[in-house]
Design an enzyme around this catalytic site. Sequence first.
Site, PDB file in Angstrom:
ATOM      1  N   THR A   1       0.573  -1.280  -0.012  1.00 18.11           N
ATOM      2  CA  THR A   1      -0.187   0.088   0.170  1.00 18.11           C
ATOM      3  C   THR A   1       1.007   1.257  -0.125  1.00 18.11           C
ATOM      4  O   THR A   1       2.526   1.268   0.443  1.00 18.11           O
ATOM      5  CB  THR A   1      -0.904   0.182   1.762  1.00 18.11           C
ATOM      6  OG1 THR A   1       0.054   0.044   2.476  1.00 18.11           O
ATOM      7  CG2 THR A   1      -1.837  -1.611   0.975  1.00 18.11           C
TER       8      THR A   1
ATOM      9  N   PRO B   1       1.186   5.132   1.023  1.00 19.48           N
ATOM     10  CA  PRO B   1       1.667   5.923   2.458  1.00 19.48           C
ATOM     11  C   PRO B   1       0.732   6.861   3.210  1.00 19.48           C
ATOM     12  O   PRO B   1      -0.086   6.890   1.948  1.00 19.48           O
ATOM     13  CB  PRO B   1       3.577   6.504   2.385  1.00 19.48           C
ATOM     14  CG  PRO B   1       4.100   6.242   1.627  1.00 19.48           C
ATOM     15  CD  PRO B   1       3.129   5.123   0.453  1.00 19.48           C
TER      16      PRO B   1
ATOM     17  N   ARG C   1      11.263  -0.309  17.170  1.00 18.74           N
ATOM     18  CA  ARG C   1      10.027   0.316  16.690  1.00 18.74           C
ATOM     19  C   ARG C   1      11.023   2.007  17.591  1.00 18.74           C
ATOM     20  O   ARG C   1      10.949   2.578  18.192  1.00 18.74           O
ATOM     21  CB  ARG C   1       8.906   0.964  16.246  1.00 18.74           C
ATOM     22  CG  ARG C   1       8.039   2.204  15.961  1.00 18.74           C
ATOM     23  CD  ARG C   1       7.061   1.943  15.966  1.00 18.74           C
ATOM     24  NE  ARG C   1       5.863   3.205  15.201  1.00 18.74           N
ATOM     25  CZ  ARG C   1       5.131   2.896  14.977  1.00 18.74           C
ATOM     26  NH1 ARG C   1       4.318   2.599  15.687  1.00 18.74           N
ATOM     27  NH2 ARG C   1       4.112   4.723  14.454  1.00 18.74           N
TER      28      ARG C   1
ATOM     29  N   ARG D   1       8.527   3.790   9.374  1.00 17.95           N
ATOM     30  CA  ARG D   1       8.418   2.629  10.412  1.00 17.95           C
ATOM     31  C   ARG D   1       9.029   1.129  10.112  1.00 17.95           C
ATOM     32  O   ARG D   1       8.580   0.570   9.401  1.00 17.95           O
ATOM     33  CB  ARG D   1       6.782   2.648  11.486  1.00 17.95           C
ATOM     34  CG  ARG D   1       6.021   2.142  10.874  1.00 17.95           C
ATOM     35  CD  ARG D   1       4.393   3.240  10.923  1.00 17.95           C
ATOM     36  NE  ARG D   1       4.057   3.735  10.003  1.00 17.95           N
ATOM     37  CZ  ARG D   1       2.798   4.860   9.886  1.00 17.95           C
ATOM     38  NH1 ARG D   1       2.265   5.284  11.247  1.00 17.95           N
ATOM     39  NH2 ARG D   1       2.876   5.732   9.049  1.00 17.95           N
TER      40      ARG D   1
ATOM     41  N   ASP E   1       4.359  -1.550  12.766  1.00 19.20           N
ATOM     42  CA  ASP E   1       3.154  -0.300  13.310  1.00 19.20           C
ATOM     43  C   ASP E   1       2.053  -1.465  13.310  1.00 19.20           C
ATOM     44  O   ASP E   1       1.940  -2.538  12.387  1.00 19.20           O
ATOM     45  CB  ASP E   1       2.464   0.025  11.768  1.00 19.20           C
ATOM     46  CG  ASP E   1       1.355   1.548  12.843  1.00 19.20           C
ATOM     47  OD1 ASP E   1       1.894   1.150  14.065  1.00 19.20           O
ATOM     48  OD2 ASP E   1       0.566   1.723  11.741  1.00 19.20           O
TER      49      ASP E   1
ATOM     50  N   ASP F   1      -1.125  -1.520  15.065  1.00 19.40           N
ATOM     51  CA  ASP F   1      -2.820  -1.198  15.479  1.00 19.40           C
ATOM     52  C   ASP F   1      -3.494  -2.433  16.303  1.00 19.40           C
ATOM     53  O   ASP F   1      -4.171  -2.908  15.781  1.00 19.40           O
ATOM     54  CB  ASP F   1      -3.140   0.119  14.460  1.00 19.40           C
ATOM     55  CG  ASP F   1      -1.885   1.081  13.986  1.00 19.40           C
ATOM     56  OD1 ASP F   1      -2.189   1.573  15.180  1.00 19.40           O
ATOM     57  OD2 ASP F   1      -2.407   1.636  13.259  1.00 19.40           O
TER      58      ASP F   1
ATOM     59  N   ILE G   1      -7.774   4.653  22.046  1.00 24.36           N
ATOM     60  CA  ILE G   1      -9.430   4.707  21.311  1.00 24.36           C
ATOM     61  C   ILE G   1      -9.750   3.902  20.390  1.00 24.36           C
ATOM     62  O   ILE G   1      -9.408   3.207  19.588  1.00 24.36           O
ATOM     63  CB  ILE G   1      -9.996   6.011  20.160  1.00 24.36           C
ATOM     64  CG1 ILE G   1      -9.471   7.419  21.410  1.00 24.36           C
ATOM     65  CG2 ILE G   1     -10.763   6.064  20.591  1.00 24.36           C
ATOM     66  CD1 ILE G   1      -9.041   8.627  20.463  1.00 24.36           C
ATOM     67  N   LEU G   2     -11.074   2.889  20.781  1.00 24.45           N
ATOM     68  CA  LEU G   2     -11.299   2.075  20.358  1.00 24.45           C
ATOM     69  C   LEU G   2     -13.321   2.283  20.402  1.00 24.45           C
ATOM     70  O   LEU G   2     -13.856   2.303  21.084  1.00 24.45           O
ATOM     71  CB  LEU G   2     -11.022   0.306  21.237  1.00 24.45           C
ATOM     72  CG  LEU G   2     -10.479  -0.398  21.372  1.00 24.45           C
ATOM     73  CD1 LEU G   2     -10.857  -1.652  23.066  1.00 24.45           C
ATOM     74  CD2 LEU G   2      -9.760  -0.569  20.529  1.00 24.45           C
TER      75      LEU G   2
ATOM     76  N   HIS H   1     -10.591   2.394  16.648  1.00 23.83           N
ATOM     77  CA  HIS H   1      -9.448   2.212  16.205  1.00 23.83           C
ATOM     78  C   HIS H   1     -10.460   3.616  15.786  1.00 23.83           C
ATOM     79  O   HIS H   1     -10.909   4.000  14.434  1.00 23.83           O
ATOM     80  CB  HIS H   1      -8.609   2.199  15.340  1.00 23.83           C
ATOM     81  CG  HIS H   1      -7.146   2.909  15.119  1.00 23.83           C
ATOM     82  ND1 HIS H   1      -7.505   3.638  14.575  1.00 23.83           N
ATOM     83  CD2 HIS H   1      -5.749   2.420  15.437  1.00 23.83           C
ATOM     84  CE1 HIS H   1      -5.895   4.296  14.262  1.00 23.83           C
ATOM     85  NE2 HIS H   1      -4.925   3.498  14.761  1.00 23.83           N
TER      86      HIS H   1
END
Length: 270
Positions: free
Chosen positions: A160, A162, A200, A209, A212, A214, A229-230, A232
């Site tokens: 993918t 950035p 990292r 990075r 990563d 998440d 925070i959920l 995300h």
Amino acid sequence: MDQLRIKDLEIFAFHGLFPSEKELGQKFVVSATLSYDMTKAAINLDLTASVHYGELCQQWTTWFQEESEDLIETVAYKLVERTFETYPLVQEIELELKKPWAPIHLPLDTCSVTIHRRKQRAFIALGSNMGDKAANLQQAIDKMQARGIHILKESSVLTTEPWGGVEQDSFANQVIEVETWLPAPILLETLLEIESEMGRVREVHWGPRLIDLDLLFVEDQIIYTDDLILPHPYIAERLFVLESLQEIAPHFIHPVLGQPIRYLYQRLKK
């Protein structure tokens, strides 16, 4: 959920803050409720679908006496952890550890701690755009498994561009579904520890990075704190995340937006 209850297993061990507790030892009492589906064991006499409570009590005794801990919270936590590791069919544990001989020199029947943990499913996004990207993703997955996080599904690895406006190399991205008994904040801390172990360094926001990780969802939990925070907050804006999610969980419903992942993916893809 079906339940196995074990009440007041007495174990003599050497846990406590005071030197006398570690030298002389004392009695501890363990009670627990284990939740799991007993259907196969009951109907088919399938012992692999059951927990042998005699063996479990012996294992608790052995684990209890292997080390000397300062806090009974630590002892109780380790018992829960090792029980989940040893019996994958167990979905939920509530364990109480009593310390009837607590040295406080006051009238006291007992003091105790109770730890309650339930297995949950979570989704984690992985990304890397430095070094051997695919190997970095696999190393992160291996480190999760080494910490008792069970991998249920893995999406394909996508290449993918950035996200976030910083000029850099393309990313290798994927999403995994996991099963874990760690609470969401502790799961996040574990992911951050893995990132740190792998090297990292957070220098540029949304910059290059090595790895990563998440945390996207933990079942249908909605959490808003300074640290977590959920769900995300950027899931519905990131096509590559939705593409990987819809590959392994197209019918999962976003607990805030109230829409299945496949719908969010198709809407953003237009």
